[in-house]
Design a protein around this motif. Structure first.
Motif, PDB file in Angstrom:
ATOM      1  N   ALA A  97      -2.221  11.208  -1.679  1.00 12.55           N
ATOM      2  CA  ALA A  97      -0.872  11.176  -1.119  1.00 12.55           C
ATOM      3  C   ALA A  97       0.000  10.200  -1.883  1.00 12.55           C
ATOM      4  O   ALA A  97      -0.487   9.208  -2.436  1.00 12.55           O
ATOM      5  N   SER A  98       1.294  10.483  -1.917  1.00 18.73           N
ATOM      6  CA  SER A  98       2.231   9.573  -2.578  1.00 18.73           C
ATOM      7  C   SER A  98       3.641   9.847  -2.057  1.00 18.73           C
ATOM      8  O   SER A  98       3.887  10.846  -1.377  1.00 18.73           O
ATOM      9  N   GLY A  99       4.560   8.943  -2.420  1.00 19.64           N
ATOM     10  CA  GLY A  99       5.950   9.103  -2.042  1.00 19.64           C
ATOM     11  C   GLY A  99       6.253   8.428  -0.729  1.00 19.64           C
ATOM     12  O   GLY A  99       5.479   8.535   0.221  1.00 19.64           O
ATOM     13  N   LYS A 100       7.363   7.725  -0.665  1.00 23.43           N
ATOM     14  CA  LYS A 100       7.744   7.022   0.556  1.00 23.43           C
ATOM     15  C   LYS A 100       8.788   7.815   1.327  1.00 23.43           C
ATOM     16  O   LYS A 100       8.481   8.511   2.283  1.00 23.43           O
ATOM     17  N   ARG A 101      10.040   7.741   0.907  1.00 22.16           N
ATOM     18  CA  ARG A 101      11.085   8.454   1.642  1.00 22.16           C
ATOM     19  C   ARG A 101      10.864   9.963   1.601  1.00 22.16           C
ATOM     20  O   ARG A 101      11.060  10.675   2.596  1.00 22.16           O
ATOM     21  N   SER A 102      10.460  10.471   0.471  1.00 21.33           N
ATOM     22  CA  SER A 102      10.057  11.871   0.322  1.00 21.33           C
ATOM     23  C   SER A 102       8.633  11.854  -0.219  1.00 21.33           C
ATOM     24  O   SER A 102       8.372  11.221  -1.237  1.00 21.33           O
ATOM     25  N   GLY A 103       7.711  12.515   0.484  1.00 22.20           N
ATOM     26  CA  GLY A 103       6.314  12.385   0.092  1.00 22.20           C
ATOM     27  C   GLY A 103       5.550  13.686   0.173  1.00 22.20           C
ATOM     28  O   GLY A 103       6.071  14.732   0.583  1.00 22.20           O
ATOM     29  N   ALA A 149      -6.708  14.569  13.077  1.00 19.91           N
ATOM     30  CA  ALA A 149      -5.352  14.453  12.535  1.00 19.91           C
ATOM     31  C   ALA A 149      -4.926  12.999  12.379  1.00 19.91           C
ATOM     32  O   ALA A 149      -4.282  12.625  11.388  1.00 19.91           O
ATOM     33  N   MET A 150      -5.290  12.145  13.340  1.00 20.53           N
ATOM     34  CA  MET A 150      -4.936  10.734  13.248  1.00 20.53           C
ATOM     35  C   MET A 150      -5.639  10.066  12.073  1.00 20.53           C
ATOM     36  O   MET A 150      -5.072   9.193  11.407  1.00 20.53           O
ATOM     37  N   ASP A 151      -6.877  10.477  11.792  1.00 16.70           N
ATOM     38  CA  ASP A 151      -7.609   9.949  10.649  1.00 16.70           C
ATOM     39  C   ASP A 151      -6.897  10.318   9.341  1.00 16.70           C
ATOM     40  O   ASP A 151      -6.714   9.478   8.444  1.00 16.70           O
ATOM     41  N   LEU A 152      -6.470  11.581   9.252  1.00 15.63           N
ATOM     42  CA  LEU A 152      -5.724  12.017   8.074  1.00 15.63           C
ATOM     43  C   LEU A 152      -4.395  11.270   7.953  1.00 15.63           C
ATOM     44  O   LEU A 152      -4.024  10.818   6.863  1.00 15.63           O
ATOM     45  N   LEU A 153      -3.701  11.128   9.071  1.00 13.31           N
ATOM     46  CA  LEU A 153      -2.413  10.420   9.057  1.00 13.31           C
ATOM     47  C   LEU A 153      -2.583   8.974   8.607  1.00 13.31           C
ATOM     48  O   LEU A 153      -1.786   8.455   7.815  1.00 13.31           O
ATOM     49  N   THR A 154      -3.631   8.311   9.097  1.00 12.54           N
ATOM     50  CA  THR A 154      -3.875   6.911   8.739  1.00 12.54           C
ATOM     51  C   THR A 154      -4.073   6.757   7.233  1.00 12.54           C
ATOM     52  O   THR A 154      -3.486   5.870   6.595  1.00 12.54           O
ATOM     53  N   GLU A 155      -4.886   7.635   6.641  1.00 14.16           N
ATOM     54  CA  GLU A 155      -5.158   7.527   5.204  1.00 14.16           C
ATOM     55  C   GLU A 155      -3.934   7.943   4.377  1.00 14.16           C
ATOM     56  O   GLU A 155      -3.614   7.294   3.361  1.00 14.16           O
ATOM     57  N   ILE A 156      -3.248   8.983   4.784  1.00 17.46           N
ATOM     58  CA  ILE A 156      -2.055   9.413   4.045  1.00 17.46           C
ATOM     59  C   ILE A 156      -0.984   8.338   4.097  1.00 17.46           C
ATOM     60  O   ILE A 156      -0.346   8.023   3.075  1.00 17.46           O
ATOM     61  N   THR A 157      -0.788   7.729   5.250  1.00 19.03           N
ATOM     62  CA  THR A 157       0.197   6.645   5.381  1.00 19.03           C
ATOM     63  C   THR A 157      -0.194   5.447   4.515  1.00 19.03           C
ATOM     64  O   THR A 157       0.648   4.838   3.837  1.00 19.03           O
ATOM     65  N   ARG A 158      -1.484   5.129   4.509  1.00 22.27           N
ATOM     66  CA  ARG A 158      -1.963   4.005   3.699  1.00 22.27           C
ATOM     67  C   ARG A 158      -1.638   4.227   2.227  1.00 22.27           C
ATOM     68  O   ARG A 158      -1.118   3.337   1.539  1.00 22.27           O
ATOM     69  N   GLN A 159      -1.936   5.438   1.733  1.00 25.77           N
ATOM     70  CA  GLN A 159      -1.686   5.720   0.329  1.00 25.77           C
ATOM     71  C   GLN A 159      -0.190   5.763   0.009  1.00 25.77           C
ATOM     72  O   GLN A 159       0.237   5.264  -1.036  1.00 25.77           O
TER      73      GLN A 159
END
Length: 346
Positions: free
Chosen positions: A203-209, A332-342
């Motif tokens: 995952a990458s990108g902040k405002r648009s990701g 889904a929360m596990d995926l969200l946590t890792e995507i947000t971290r990256q």
């Protein structure tokens, strides 16, 4: 009980599995509304169309705001203190409609008071907090339902049926977009199954990701998170070895499903038919007619689908709705946590 072959494919999963009685939308539940914002207002408007629902109380940090909300929605009790409301003997279940960073605190407060909880999505800020919330609900013997209302729309119920029964074959790819990542993320376990473990997440990108979730060497979900101020597509595509499902705009609360299954399995039809497209099945599911919401967010009337499922499931003695259970939610929360971290790593 109709067989799977004769059932309407948009039948709610809890009913289709024979777990609940459709009549239990009339199962009586007295709701307490925690938070007096716009999302809570739209939830209350939807609840008013659920036969068994009684909105008994509302609480806000500002007593005057709680009183105004109660007057606007004809709610008997208004509280300027969250704790007082969740301990009210007139409340059976609490809707947590506050901001995400307060979801854990307010859900745990309600659970400790012995109340069932439906908490707006995302359930928590990270998977660790979500897991703690589920453990608290299990220890107390109450429902904690993640408010992922997407999974309760008839078009999504139909899509789930099409995946389960192999209509589109073995799912290979998911494509989804929305500015709120949790909505696009939940499309991955919907398509690949909540038991599927990703082999890699990028995952990458902040405002648009964007994020790519890989499941082995042949399957992945491609998710994009454009900014809100864009003309985003808001569709979800689920592509299998036999065909393709399209949940139409807006994909997080769709009212239509398009199924394309070419006669030549495994080969896109246009490459076998001189450019002719695959046959199209288009299914439209109008919003509930009994819900009236002034200036709603898109398709917000569909809150009713989740509300009715909660009533049916609690009426059957169940503490979870199978459309989006603990395993779905934590996946889904596990995926969200890792995507947000990256995405937001320094």
């Amino acid at each position: 009980m109709p067989t799977q072959e004769t059932q309407d494919p948009s039948t709610p999963l809890d009913v289709r599995l024979g777990l609940t009685d459709p009549k239990d939308v009339s199962h009586r539940l007295r709701w307490g509304i925690l938070g007096a914002g716009n999302i809570s207002s739209q939830w209350v408007r939807s609840l008013q169309a659920c036969p068994g629902a009684e909105v008994a109380a509302v609480a806000a940090r500002d007593p005057e705001r709680a009183e105004q909300f109660a007057d606007r929605h004809s709610i008997p009790e208004a509280f300027g203190n969250y704790s007082d409301m969740v301990h009210s003997p007139n409340v059976d279940i609490v809707y947590v409609g506050t901001i995400t960073r307060l979801h854990k605190q307010h859900s745990l407060l309600s659970i400790a008071a012995g109340k069932h909880v439906l908490c707006e999505k995302p359930l928590a800020e990270n998977v660790g907090d979500a897991d703690e919330m589920y453990r608290a609900a299990e220890e107390k013997g109450v429902m904690l339902q993640d408010g992922m209302w997407t999974r309760f729309f008839p078009a999504v119920e139909h899509a789930r049926y099409a995946i389960e029964t192999g209509i589109v074959g073995d799912v290979q790819l998911v494509q989804a977009d929305f500015f709120d990542p949790i909505y696009t993320i939940q499309a991955a376990p919907l398509a690949f199954g909540k038991d599927s473990k990703p082999s890699r997440i990028t995952a990458s990108g902040k405002r648009s990701g964007a994020a790519i979730i890989e499941y082995g060497e042949t399957k992945c979900a491609v998710l994009t998170f454009p900014p809100f101020n864009c003309e985003l597509a808001e569709t979800t595509e689920i592509i299998g070895t036999k065909g393709r499902l399209t949940l139409g705009q807006p994909g997080h609360c769709p009212t239509d499903l398009t199924i394309r299954v070419p006669p030549t399995n495994g080969v896109p039809s246009r490459y076998r038919t001189q450019g002719a497209p695959a046959p199209v099945q288009h299914h439209v599911y109008p919003l509930p007619w009994g819900v009236s919401i002034p200036r709603p967010f898109p398709n917000q009337h569909g809150f009713l689908y989740q509300a009715e499922a909660v009533h049916r499931c609690l009426g059957a003695g169940m503490l979870v709705c199978p459309q989006y259970d603990k395993q779905d939610s934590l996946h889904a929360m596990d995926l969200l946590t890792e995507i947000t971290r990256q995405r937001y790593a320094a």
